[in-house]
Write a protein that holds these residues in place. Structure first.
Motif, PDB file in Angstrom:
ATOM      1  N   LEU A  79      -5.412  -5.433   2.739  1.00 50.28           N
ATOM      2  CA  LEU A  79      -4.682  -6.692   2.580  1.00 50.28           C
ATOM      3  C   LEU A  79      -5.518  -7.863   3.083  1.00 50.28           C
ATOM      4  CD1 LEU A  79      -2.085  -8.200   1.862  1.00 50.28           C
ATOM      5  CD2 LEU A  79      -1.193  -7.607   4.131  1.00 50.28           C
ATOM      6  N   PHE A  85       6.035 -11.135   2.110  1.00 50.78           N
ATOM      7  CA  PHE A  85       5.978 -10.084   1.092  1.00 50.78           C
ATOM      8  C   PHE A  85       4.709  -9.252   1.246  1.00 50.78           C
ATOM      9  CE2 PHE A  85       3.955  -8.979  -2.981  1.00 50.78           C
ATOM     10  CZ  PHE A  85       4.828  -7.986  -3.413  1.00 50.78           C
ATOM     11  N   TRP A  86       3.584  -9.918   1.433  1.00 51.83           N
ATOM     12  CA  TRP A  86       2.315  -9.203   1.554  1.00 51.83           C
ATOM     13  C   TRP A  86       2.270  -8.370   2.832  1.00 51.83           C
ATOM     14  CZ3 TRP A  86      -0.557  -8.910  -2.614  1.00 51.83           C
ATOM     15  CH2 TRP A  86      -0.446  -9.926  -3.592  1.00 51.83           C
ATOM     16  N   SER A 119      -6.429   3.714  -3.161  1.00 54.11           N
ATOM     17  CA  SER A 119      -6.031   2.359  -3.565  1.00 54.11           C
ATOM     18  C   SER A 119      -6.437   1.343  -2.506  1.00 54.11           C
ATOM     19  CB  SER A 119      -4.520   2.291  -3.822  1.00 54.11           C
ATOM     20  OG  SER A 119      -3.788   2.596  -2.650  1.00 54.11           O
ATOM     21  N   SER A 120      -6.303   1.718  -1.247  1.00 53.62           N
ATOM     22  CA  SER A 120      -6.721   0.823  -0.160  1.00 53.62           C
ATOM     23  C   SER A 120      -8.236   0.695  -0.114  1.00 53.62           C
ATOM     24  CB  SER A 120      -6.195   1.350   1.183  1.00 53.62           C
ATOM     25  OG  SER A 120      -4.798   1.395   1.201  1.00 53.62           O
ATOM     26  N   ILE A 176       3.724  -4.798   2.535  1.00 65.30           N
ATOM     27  CA  ILE A 176       3.050  -3.737   1.764  1.00 65.30           C
ATOM     28  C   ILE A 176       2.520  -2.618   2.656  1.00 65.30           C
ATOM     29  CG2 ILE A 176       1.093  -3.241   0.250  1.00 65.30           C
ATOM     30  CD1 ILE A 176       1.530  -5.942  -1.070  1.00 65.30           C
ATOM     31  N   SER A 186      -1.813   4.259   7.003  1.00 60.67           N
ATOM     32  CA  SER A 186      -1.500   2.926   6.471  1.00 60.67           C
ATOM     33  C   SER A 186      -2.356   1.829   7.088  1.00 60.67           C
ATOM     34  CB  SER A 186      -0.018   2.612   6.694  1.00 60.67           C
ATOM     35  OG  SER A 186       0.302   2.597   8.069  1.00 60.67           O
ATOM     36  N   ASN A 239      -4.621   0.250   4.716  1.00 63.16           N
ATOM     37  CA  ASN A 239      -4.027  -0.739   3.833  1.00 63.16           C
ATOM     38  C   ASN A 239      -3.932  -2.112   4.487  1.00 63.16           C
ATOM     39  OD1 ASN A 239      -1.112  -1.920   2.604  1.00 63.16           O
ATOM     40  ND2 ASN A 239      -2.544  -1.051   1.108  1.00 63.16           N
ATOM     41  N   ILE A 243       5.356  -0.427   3.581  1.00 63.04           N
ATOM     42  CA  ILE A 243       5.777   0.461   2.498  1.00 63.04           C
ATOM     43  C   ILE A 243       4.851   1.670   2.413  1.00 63.04           C
ATOM     44  CG2 ILE A 243       6.067   0.636  -0.008  1.00 63.04           C
ATOM     45  CD1 ILE A 243       6.836  -2.338   0.008  1.00 63.04           C
ATOM     46  N   TYR A 244       3.544   1.403   2.520  1.00 63.43           N
ATOM     47  CA  TYR A 244       2.577   2.508   2.537  1.00 63.43           C
ATOM     48  C   TYR A 244       2.884   3.465   3.693  1.00 63.43           C
ATOM     49  CZ  TYR A 244      -0.865   1.191  -1.024  1.00 63.43           C
ATOM     50  OH  TYR A 244      -1.505   0.947  -2.212  1.00 63.43           O
ATOM     51  N   THR A 298      -9.587  -1.392  -3.011  1.00 64.40           N
ATOM     52  CA  THR A 298      -9.303  -2.811  -2.761  1.00 64.40           C
ATOM     53  C   THR A 298     -10.300  -3.400  -1.778  1.00 64.40           C
ATOM     54  OG1 THR A 298      -6.936  -2.449  -3.165  1.00 64.40           O
ATOM     55  CG2 THR A 298      -7.558  -4.464  -1.985  1.00 64.40           C
TER      56      THR A 298
END
Length: 362
Positions: A111, A135-136, A215-216, A139, A104, A107, A142-143, A219
């Motif tokens: 971010l 919120f950000w 996905s990370s 994330i 993670s 990620n 969560i990962y 991004t």
């Protein structure tokens, strides 16, 4: 390979890494909180978040002392259970947690790049304003939870695989498999009867893991490229002040270097190791390099922010100057008192100290 030397050096690297990384990251947190440019906005909370994440990462790495080893169908992360203050089950959970934080962490940087890209567009940056930043920041957590649950529920040790790797682990790592716990992703289960057909539970679990990784990574590359194009072209034509443009450049290039460190040290090697299990290629002891990179990463990763961002670099320079002056004063006092020339408590002694200092510096 000389396993005793390897284990000794790895243990030393983990201890030294933790002792350096944590004070370094705490110092960076202090600089971010007290010396950041005023117009940096909520980005300073993201920077603090990374430093705090690396502190936790280094502590867990020190506690678990992870050791990686590759087989033709599986890469396992080994954690010593014998002699640990924790039970075998807790050691297994910590092993999975180490893997989750390792995964993670990518990620976290994704971010960062997303924030840097969005902040270049005044209307869009509102999504990070105020309490929305919380919120950000959730994330990556969560990962991490998805990584943890996936590894704990699917990729932990099994009696069949333990017996299969017992001899290999003893020969190559000089480790009794009963003294450790391990966790490791795979696509094909392998035992004494050979390699079996594709394990679909493991396959879909690995699909989840690869989604988290890609996905990370996507991004990072998309937002990184967008930031580069916007900064090199857009900011040159914008009406922002020279100071704002300079800060944007410093933060972006610090982030690029800071992200390149774990990509080169950890993510690329581990992705290669994971891919090799899919094509059933055994890289063996080469995967041990990742064990060293885990120890080194928290130490070197704060350095780009410390030395590229001007405000932090200036604060460090000022601190060094102050410390040098104090050391100089202490050295002169020790020098003149050892010669028996003065008693440093008198006013005359201060004048004599200044005279001696001038002579020493001339």
């Amino acid at each position: 390979m000389d396993l005793s030397s390897f284990n000794s050096f790895l243990k030393t690297a983990q201890i030294v890494g933790t002792c350096i990384a944590n004070p370094l990251n705490l110092f960076l947190i202090y600089l971010i909180w007290t010396k950041s440019p005023k117009n940096i906005g909520n980005y300073k909370y993201l920077m603090i978040y990374v430093s705090f994440y690396e502190i936790v990462f280094s502590v867990i790495a020190y506690v678990t002392e992870p050791l990686l080893h590759s087989f033709s169908t599986r890469v396992i992360v080994i954690v010593k259970a014998k002699g640990s203050i924790f039970s075998r089950e807790i050691c297994s959970i910590l092993d999975c947690l180490m893997c989750a934080m390792y995964g993670s962490s990518m990620n976290v940087f994704a971010l960062h790049f997303l924030y840097r890209y969005v902040s270049l567009f005044p209307k869009a940056r509102k999504v990070f304003d105020g309490m929305k930043i919380i919120f950000w920041l959730m994330i990556p957590q969560i990962y991490g939870v998805v990584w943890l649950v996936t590894y704990y529920s699917v990729f932990r040790e099994t009696p069949e695989y333990t017996e299969f790797i017992r001899k290999d682990i003893l020969e190559h790592l000089d480790i009794d498999v009963d003294d450790v716990v391990y966790v490791g992703p795979y696509y094909y289960m392998e035992d004494k009867d050979g390699i079996h057909d594709l394990d679909w539970t493991a396959f879909w679990s690995m699909a989840v893991v690869w989604f988290l990784i890609l996905s990370s990574a996507v991004t990072v590359f998309i937002c990184g490229y967008g930031c580069y194009m916007k900064i090199t072209r857009g900011l040159a034509k914008s009406s922002n002040s020279i100071q704002t443009k300079s800060i944007q450049n410093q933060l972006f290039y610090a982030l690029v270097i800071q992200s390149a460190i774990p990509f080169l040290l950890m993510y690329i090697p581990s992705s290669i190791a994971l891919f090799c299990t899919l094509i059933q290629q055994n890289i063996g002891s080469a995967s041990l390099f990742i064990s060293y990179s885990i120890a080194i990463y928290p130490v070197v990763d704060p350095l780009p922010s410390l030395f590229i961002v001007r405000n932090y670099r200036k604060a460090i320079t000022e601190l060094i100057i102050v410390l040098m002056k104090k050391f100089d004063h202490w050295f002169v006092i020790r020098y003149v008192t050892s010669c028996g020339k003065i008693k440093p408590s008198t006013r005359q002694s201060s004048m004599q100290i200044a005279t001696v200092r001038n002579k020493l510096n001339s």
